[in-house]
Scaffold this motif. Structure first.
Motif, short mmCIF file in Angstrom:
data_model
loop_
_atom_site.label_atom_id
_atom_site.label_comp_id
_atom_site.label_asym_id
_atom_site.label_seq_id
_atom_site.Cartn_x
_atom_site.Cartn_y
_atom_site.Cartn_z
N ARG A 21 0.84 -1.21 0.00
CA ARG A 21 0.00 0.00 0.00
C ARG A 21 0.88 1.27 0.00
O ARG A 21 0.57 2.24 -0.69
N ALA A 76 2.17 1.72 -3.43
CA ALA A 76 1.16 2.31 -4.31
C ALA A 76 1.09 3.82 -4.13
O ALA A 76 1.05 4.58 -5.12
N VAL A 127 0.83 0.36 -12.90
CA VAL A 127 0.99 0.32 -11.45
C VAL A 127 0.18 -0.83 -10.86
O VAL A 127 0.64 -1.54 -9.96
N GLY A 128 -1.03 -1.03 -11.36
CA GLY A 128 -1.84 -2.15 -10.88
C GLY A 128 -1.15 -3.48 -11.07
O GLY A 128 -1.15 -4.34 -10.17
N LEU A 169 1.68 -3.69 -8.50
CA LEU A 169 1.22 -3.98 -7.14
C LEU A 169 0.85 -5.45 -6.99
O LEU A 169 1.14 -6.07 -5.97
N VAL A 209 -6.08 -2.83 -6.37
CA VAL A 209 -5.43 -3.42 -7.54
C VAL A 209 -6.42 -3.55 -8.70
O VAL A 209 -6.11 -3.23 -9.85
N CYS A 241 -7.07 -0.24 -10.46
CA CYS A 241 -5.98 0.15 -11.36
C CYS A 241 -5.99 -0.68 -12.65
O CYS A 241 -5.61 -0.19 -13.71
N LEU A 283 -4.35 7.74 -6.20
CA LEU A 283 -3.47 6.66 -5.79
C LEU A 283 -2.55 7.11 -4.66
O LEU A 283 -2.27 6.35 -3.72
#
Length: 638
Positions: A115, A118, A201-202, A205, A247, A250, A264
């Motif tokens: 987290r 992120a 980014v998703g 993560l 997640v 994203c 985010l």
């Protein structure tokens, strides 16, 4: 970190080199210090690439992007010379490992760290996007885990938002980006915006939290990964429940539904405390101390060529103006003198303060500071190039896709072969092949055995796709010999064929084939069956190896005893995998879709070739069975 070798310079611009952090396909990365004692990472382009004007322009764009962002959430630009014989750039050294190195060595990060990751990436992307840029290549090796938070690096393919109209493709159709961490709009070659970075980014993560790529690893094939990104839901098995909403948001296929970078950034508060697991910090400390304790080596190459020329400092952060660390030894640092060596107390303090330091020294930073030819990221070399990339042993003339006919003719193939060759080293699976016969489609990956300027050999193979299932055997040894820039002779056992250079990438289907076509019976049976049958084929965009052809059939049931038509229909559906795009489209046997098919349906057990012509002023799609000569099925635009 590796020691310098006699072939390395001792200085680059105002920086004295300490050692090699790594070598990649595009250049070398050195650990260096400025005259004032500042530690930097210097990227130097390989000489053969420096001779290519297109690459110089790309490198200059990367430097300009770094300057434009200004170091917020990234690695600050210190100095550069993009006009030097071997262009270089110096950025602030970040004592932290790449996300990939951490996950590979330590396993997934805990939810709290993910987290914070992120939020940190969100804050970095706020600065990048506010500078008018889209990064386009966020992946685990481009994220450094520093003590104060994550840092985004490598702006080699970043672009201004208003210029990114080619998604993940170059003007030649080559892939730009890392397919395992691309957005659907990149995969499709569509215009991308800031939301594309959020999708990446998703994926990051999910990887950080599970240790797995959400759309498959590189050994499942680049084309298969890109198809899943565009069409399938991510595999989030093992993702902690508390991270699921973040997640999934994203990774939404619709860019408009993804959170912004600012949203985010708010998923976790900024914190000055440790955000990485304590056991990771402890293991990294000792290696950080060794790296920061590096002495300046004795000069071994005083030649003028060892230093780059015309250094330009940027933004008031010139390396020679960097402050001297406490206890650094005072003045007297002339142009030819080594930088002052800090006292042990300062080095120990740095090692403790930067305990989240280099996990695997050279390896992590080589990947982090330079794209090094990972299987998930590649570009086709310029036409006419014969160089071999430093990231592998494949001569550039072989790189890309090749197709040919094993039996039959170009216009009426009975068996076809396609092989796509990526950069890599001996022993690695650098080739993806597709072979289609009348009864099956087989796809797999082959190991590079040897590679010379005019001959390349692939050996051990595995099967990644078999239609019908479990019917394919691994390909035998394959040898390709150069006949020209665009023609090779292919041999496997006693079978030989001529293969020609073919298109490649995530959008390989010619536009003329795309869309839905309806079968017509006018020419074959007088047209009286058109009202009874509703047969269509829908062709979508995508790569070779993906199920891009969707067949649907609807026809009346008949009485088995009398043959009379009943007041009911049989509905059948299935898909075919694209196997080639030479003179004609080549597709494997149709795989039935059990959920959309009645029990009376029979599978289409023959591969197919498709071509387009015109009749009565209309485009006509002809679908032939790949086997004995026969009449084609006729389809017209619906």
């Amino acid at each position: 970190m590796d020691s310098l070798t006699p072939e390395d310079p001792v200085r680059i611009g105002p920086f004295r080199l300490l050692g090699r952090l790594g070598t990649g396909g595009m250049g070398r990365v050195y650990l260096a210090r400025s005259e004032g004692g500042r530690t930097v990472a210097v990227k130097v382009v390989h000489p053969q690439l420096a001779a290519e004007e297109e690459f110089r322009l790309r490198f200059a764009r990367e430097v300009a992007a770094l300057e434009r962002v200004g170091g917020a959430g990234t690695t600050p630009l210190i100095a550069s010379d993009t006009d030097a014989g071997s262009p270089w750039v110096a950025v602030a050294y970040v004592p932290g490992p790449a996300l990939r190195a951490v996950v590979d060595d330590q396993g997934p990060l805990p939810p709290a760290s993910v987290r914070t990751l992120a939020a940190g990436l969100g804050r970095s992307l706020e600065h990048i996007h506010s500078a008018g840029l889209v990064h386009r290549d966020l992946k685990p090796s481009n994220i450094l885990l520093a003590v104060e938070g994550p840092r985004i690096i490598d702006f080699g393919i970043a672009r201004a938002v208003d210029t990114v109209t080619d998604g993940g493709l170059t003007s030649t159709g080559a892939v730009v980006g890392s397919p395992g961490f691309m957005s659907p709009e990149q995969v499709r070659g569509e215009k991308v915006g800031t939301a594309s970075d959020i999708f990446c980014v998703g994926a990051l993560l999910a990887y950080a939290a599970t240790g797995r790529q959400p759309f498959g690893a590189s050994d499942s094939g680049v084309h298969a990964i890109m198809f899943r990104i565009a069409h399938d839901e991510p595999d989030l098995e093992g993702l902690p429940e508390e991270l699921g909403p973040l997640v999934r948001a994203c990774l939404d296929k619709d860019p408009a539904r993804r959170p912004s970078a600012a949203e985010l950034a708010r998923v976790a508060p900024e914190s000055g405390g440790a955000w990485l697991p304590s056991e990771l910090l402890a293991r990294l400390g000792e290696q950080a101390a060794r790296l920061l304790d590096a002495d300046t080596p004795a000069p071994h190459d005083p030649s003028p060529e060892a230093s780059s020329r015309d250094t330009r400092a940027h933004g008031g952060q010139g390396a020679a103006e960097a402050p001297t660390p406490p206890g650094g030894g005072g003045s007297g640092t002339g142009p030819g003198a080594p930088p002052p060596r800090p006292r042990r107390r300062w080095r120990t303090f740095l090692a403790v303060a930067c305990a989240g330091a280099v996990l695997t020294g050279g390896t992590a930073l080589a990947v982090a500071y330079w794209p090094d030819g990972e299987p998930e990221s590649y570009e086709k070399p310029p036409a006419g190039s014969t160089r071999t990339s430093g990231a592998g042993e494949v001569p550039a003339v072989f790189l890309g896709a090749w197709e040919g006919v094993l039996k039959g003719s170009d216009d009426s193939p009975k068996s076809t072969a396609r092989i796509e060759i990526a950069q890599g080293r001996k022993g690695a699976k650098t080739a993806t092949y597709v072979q289609v016969t009348g009864e099956r489609l087989c796809m797999g990956r082959s190991v590079l055995v040897s590679a010379d300027d005019d001959r390349i050999v692939f050996g051990e193979s595995d099967v990644t796709t078999s239609v019908p299932a479990a019917e394919c055997q691994p390909a035998a040894h394959q040898t390709l010999s150069v006949r020209s820039q665009d023609v090779v002779e292919w041999r496997s056992g006693a079978v030989t064929a001529t293969l020609r250079r073919a298109v490649t990438g995530p959008r390989i289907v010619p536009a003329a084939f795309l869309g839905t076509w309806k079968q017509h019976f006018d020419e074959l049976s007088g047209g009286d069956q058109n009202d009874l049958f509703d047969n269509t084929v829908t062709i979508t965009q995508g790569p070779v190896g993906a199920p891009l052809l969707r067949f649907r059939q609807s026809y009346p049931k008949t009485d088995g005893a009398t043959g009379e038509l009943l007041d009911a229909t049989v509905d059948c559906a299935g898909t075919s995998v694209l196997g080639g795009v030479g003179h004609v489209l080549v597709a494997g046997p149709t795989v039935p879709d059990a959920a959309a098919s009645d029990s009376d349906c029979t599978p289409g057990d023959v591969s197919q070739t498709l071509r387009i012509d015109r009749v009565r002023g209309k485009e006509r799609l002809l679908v032939y069975g790949m086997g004995p000569d026969g009449e084609p099925a006729e389809y017209f635009r619906r």
